[in-house]
Design a protein around this motif. Sequence first.
Motif, PDB file in Angstrom:
ATOM      1  N   LYS A   1      -5.982  -5.235  -0.284  1.00  0.00           N
ATOM      2  CA  LYS A   1      -5.004  -4.401  -0.992  1.00  0.00           C
ATOM      3  C   LYS A   1      -5.577  -3.921  -2.318  1.00  0.00           C
ATOM      4  CE  LYS A   1      -0.779  -6.346   0.948  1.00  0.00           C
ATOM      5  NZ  LYS A   1       0.451  -7.108   0.681  1.00  0.00           N
ATOM      6  N   ALA A   2      -6.231  -4.833  -3.035  1.00  0.00           N
ATOM      7  CA  ALA A   2      -6.828  -4.477  -4.321  1.00  0.00           C
ATOM      8  C   ALA A   2      -7.939  -3.450  -4.128  1.00  0.00           C
ATOM      9  CB  ALA A   2      -7.368  -5.722  -5.015  1.00  0.00           C
ATOM     10  N   GLU A   3      -8.758  -3.652  -3.078  1.00  0.00           N
ATOM     11  CA  GLU A   3      -9.824  -2.696  -2.785  1.00  0.00           C
ATOM     12  C   GLU A   3      -9.247  -1.329  -2.442  1.00  0.00           C
ATOM     13  OE1 GLU A   3     -13.221  -1.802   0.602  1.00  0.00           O
ATOM     14  OE2 GLU A   3     -12.284  -3.778   0.545  1.00  0.00           O
ATOM     15  N   PHE A   4      -8.198  -1.329  -1.638  1.00  0.00           N
ATOM     16  CA  PHE A   4      -7.540  -0.083  -1.249  1.00  0.00           C
ATOM     17  C   PHE A   4      -7.012   0.647  -2.481  1.00  0.00           C
ATOM     18  CE2 PHE A   4      -3.820   2.321   0.206  1.00  0.00           C
ATOM     19  CZ  PHE A   4      -4.363   3.022   1.272  1.00  0.00           C
ATOM     20  N   LYS A   5      -6.367  -0.106  -3.366  1.00  0.00           N
ATOM     21  CA  LYS A   5      -5.812   0.472  -4.589  1.00  0.00           C
ATOM     22  C   LYS A   5      -6.928   1.027  -5.477  1.00  0.00           C
ATOM     23  CE  LYS A   5      -1.714  -0.841  -7.077  1.00  0.00           C
ATOM     24  NZ  LYS A   5      -0.910  -1.933  -7.631  1.00  0.00           N
ATOM     25  N   ASP A   6      -8.015   0.278  -5.613  1.00  0.00           N
ATOM     26  CA  ASP A   6      -9.143   0.713  -6.437  1.00  0.00           C
ATOM     27  C   ASP A   6      -9.782   1.981  -5.870  1.00  0.00           C
ATOM     28  OD1 ASP A   6      -8.728  -1.403  -8.155  1.00  0.00           O
ATOM     29  OD2 ASP A   6     -10.323  -2.650  -7.296  1.00  0.00           O
ATOM     30  N   ARG A   7      -9.936   2.016  -4.541  1.00  0.00           N
ATOM     31  CA  ARG A   7     -10.518   3.203  -3.907  1.00  0.00           C
ATOM     32  C   ARG A   7      -9.621   4.418  -4.107  1.00  0.00           C
ATOM     33  NH1 ARG A   7     -11.994   1.712   2.132  1.00  0.00           N
ATOM     34  NH2 ARG A   7     -12.193   3.981   2.223  1.00  0.00           N
ATOM     35  N   ALA A   8      -8.302   4.214  -4.007  1.00  0.00           N
ATOM     36  CA  ALA A   8      -7.359   5.313  -4.214  1.00  0.00           C
ATOM     37  C   ALA A   8      -7.455   5.839  -5.643  1.00  0.00           C
ATOM     38  CB  ALA A   8      -5.942   4.867  -3.889  1.00  0.00           C
ATOM     39  N   LYS A   9      -7.528   4.935  -6.608  1.00  0.00           N
ATOM     40  CA  LYS A   9      -7.652   5.347  -8.016  1.00  0.00           C
ATOM     41  C   LYS A   9      -8.970   6.080  -8.256  1.00  0.00           C
ATOM     42  CE  LYS A   9      -4.709   1.908 -10.217  1.00  0.00           C
ATOM     43  NZ  LYS A   9      -4.650   0.759 -11.130  1.00  0.00           N
ATOM     44  N   ALA A  10     -10.044   5.568  -7.664  1.00  0.00           N
ATOM     45  CA  ALA A  10     -11.356   6.203  -7.823  1.00  0.00           C
ATOM     46  C   ALA A  10     -11.358   7.593  -7.194  1.00  0.00           C
ATOM     47  CB  ALA A  10     -12.444   5.336  -7.200  1.00  0.00           C
ATOM     48  N   ASN A  11     -10.738   7.724  -6.018  1.00  0.00           N
ATOM     49  CA  ASN A  11     -10.663   9.025  -5.353  1.00  0.00           C
ATOM     50  C   ASN A  11      -9.865  10.018  -6.193  1.00  0.00           C
ATOM     51  OD1 ASN A  11     -12.167   8.093  -3.191  1.00  0.00           O
ATOM     52  ND2 ASN A  11     -10.405   7.750  -1.870  1.00  0.00           N
ATOM     53  N   LYS A  12      -8.767   9.545  -6.780  1.00  0.00           N
ATOM     54  CA  LYS A  12      -7.937  10.410  -7.626  1.00  0.00           C
ATOM     55  C   LYS A  12      -8.716  10.851  -8.864  1.00  0.00           C
ATOM     56  CE  LYS A  12      -3.584  10.691 -10.106  1.00  0.00           C
ATOM     57  NZ  LYS A  12      -2.413   9.998 -10.604  1.00  0.00           N
ATOM     58  N   ALA A  13      -9.412   9.911  -9.490  1.00  0.00           N
ATOM     59  CA  ALA A  13     -10.196  10.239 -10.686  1.00  0.00           C
ATOM     60  C   ALA A  13     -11.298  11.238 -10.360  1.00  0.00           C
ATOM     61  CB  ALA A  13     -10.790   8.971 -11.281  1.00  0.00           C
ATOM     62  N   GLN A  14     -11.954  11.057  -9.212  1.00  0.00           N
ATOM     63  CA  GLN A  14     -13.010  11.982  -8.803  1.00  0.00           C
ATOM     64  C   GLN A  14     -12.441  13.369  -8.525  1.00  0.00           C
ATOM     65  OE1 GLN A  14     -16.399  11.306  -8.758  1.00  0.00           O
ATOM     66  NE2 GLN A  14     -16.539  13.510  -8.511  1.00  0.00           N
ATOM     67  N   PHE A  15     -11.267  13.413  -7.882  1.00  0.00           N
ATOM     68  CA  PHE A  15     -10.612  14.693  -7.604  1.00  0.00           C
ATOM     69  C   PHE A  15     -10.312  15.423  -8.913  1.00  0.00           C
ATOM     70  CE2 PHE A  15      -6.687  17.169  -7.203  1.00  0.00           C
ATOM     71  CZ  PHE A  15      -7.039  18.046  -6.206  1.00  0.00           C
ATOM     72  N   GLU A  16      -9.749  14.706  -9.867  1.00  0.00           N
ATOM     73  CA  GLU A  16      -9.406  15.323 -11.152  1.00  0.00           C
ATOM     74  C   GLU A  16     -10.660  15.794 -11.891  1.00  0.00           C
ATOM     75  OE1 GLU A  16      -6.870  12.573 -13.239  1.00  0.00           O
ATOM     76  OE2 GLU A  16      -5.220  12.890 -11.833  1.00  0.00           O
ATOM     77  N   LYS A  17     -11.730  15.011 -11.824  1.00  0.00           N
ATOM     78  CA  LYS A  17     -12.998  15.390 -12.473  1.00  0.00           C
ATOM     79  C   LYS A  17     -13.550  16.666 -11.832  1.00  0.00           C
ATOM     80  CE  LYS A  17     -17.670  13.706 -13.299  1.00  0.00           C
ATOM     81  NZ  LYS A  17     -18.644  12.683 -12.957  1.00  0.00           N
ATOM     82  N   ASP A  18     -13.532  16.717 -10.497  1.00  0.00           N
ATOM     83  CA  ASP A  18     -14.033  17.898  -9.794  1.00  0.00           C
ATOM     84  C   ASP A  18     -13.156  19.111 -10.070  1.00  0.00           C
ATOM     85  OD1 ASP A  18     -16.031  16.299  -8.751  1.00  0.00           O
ATOM     86  OD2 ASP A  18     -15.059  16.032  -6.796  1.00  0.00           O
TER      87      ASP A  18
END
Length: 145
Positions: free
Chosen positions: A95-112
């Motif tokens: 669950k923690a990994e899933f949450k971290d991956r979701a946050k990382a994906n969101k941050a990458q999307f916003e950066k792009d």
Amino acid sequence: MKKGILMALLVVGMAATAQEKMPNPAEASETQMGKSPEERMENELKKLTKHLSLDAKQVEQVKTLLANRQEKRNNMREFVKEKREGDQKLTAEQKAEFKDRAKANKAQFEKDLQAILTAEQLAKWKSIQEKRMAKMKEKMEMKGN
């Protein structure tokens, strides 16, 4: 006696219909609100194009970005679906990994997205996101009461 049996049948019938199984959100994701992920992505692209006045080059870049985000979301959903199909629950670590991956994906999307949009468009996009989050928070509070 007949009235008692009739009342018992009525109560059992009402209880049976009240316990109708709701669809699993993971299974219903394809038909959520009657739209496929691709249709939702196209609608989001149209809204962004309209509200942010994107030019043709930006539209293509944002379309690619949205498609990549959708692919990442689908991969994450498949991971969870596989775990649930095997009657396995996600562990706290997963669950923690899933949450971290979701946050990382969101941050990458916003950066792009920042690299694609102008400063004015980015400010407007952030404003739209803040309004969306406030609206969602309000709905959650109403649901909780």
